[in-house]
Design a protein around this motif. Structure first.
Motif, short mmCIF file in Angstrom:
data_model
loop_
_atom_site.label_atom_id
_atom_site.label_comp_id
_atom_site.label_asym_id
_atom_site.label_seq_id
_atom_site.Cartn_x
_atom_site.Cartn_y
_atom_site.Cartn_z
N ARG A 1 1.22 2.41 -1.16
CA ARG A 1 2.50 2.21 -0.49
C ARG A 1 2.31 2.32 1.01
N GLU B 1 2.25 0.51 -4.17
CA GLU B 1 3.34 -0.37 -3.76
C GLU B 1 3.93 -1.01 -5.00
N ASP B 2 5.25 -1.13 -5.06
CA ASP B 2 5.89 -1.81 -6.17
C ASP B 2 5.62 -3.30 -6.03
N ARG B 3 4.95 -3.88 -7.01
CA ARG B 3 4.56 -5.28 -6.93
C ARG B 3 5.36 -6.19 -7.84
N PHE B 4 6.45 -5.69 -8.39
CA PHE B 4 7.25 -6.49 -9.30
C PHE B 4 8.11 -7.47 -8.53
#
Length: 118
Positions: free
Chosen positions: A42, A110-113
């Motif tokens: 992140r 990190e949110d990769r959605f």
């Protein structure tokens, strides 16, 4: 640089006995795992902020890659006279190592959605 050595040392500890070529390959894979994992953290986080989990995850990723590389050197089928040995599917060991690494480091990533289309 010290973080890379810690990842390599932990990977060696987890791997057990390795030949010299495998150790050299593992060192390269550890460096690659460090770089890939650091790029997924992140914003605002560094590997040192989550050092213990980062080292654990990077070493597991490197071991998963080593296992995949070593299984690639073994044929899918081996015959000796009337005996035939066949392999099927991917290595359960490399899949397990990869999944464990993902679980360890997931809270820091990190949110990769994203939706790509509907």
């Amino acid at each position: 640089m010290i973080l890379n050595e810690q990842v390599y040392a932990q990977a060696l500890l987890l791997a057990g006995e390795l030949e010299q070529k495998q150790m050299a390959l593992l060192r390269v894979l550890c460096q690659g795992a460090n770089n890939a994992l650091a790029s997924r953290l992140r914003d605002g986080l560094t590997p040192e902020d989550c050092k213990a989990d980062f080292v654990a995850a990077a070493s597991l990723f490197a071991l998963a890659a080593l296992e995949s590389a070593l299984e690639g050197s073994v044929g899918e089928e081996f015959r000796a006279g009337d005996l035939t040995v066949k392999r099927s599917g991917g290595s359960a060991a490399s899949n397990c190592l990869f999944n464990q690494a993902e679980l360890v480091i997931a809270p820091y990533l990190e949110d990769r959605f994203a939706f790509l289309g509907v």
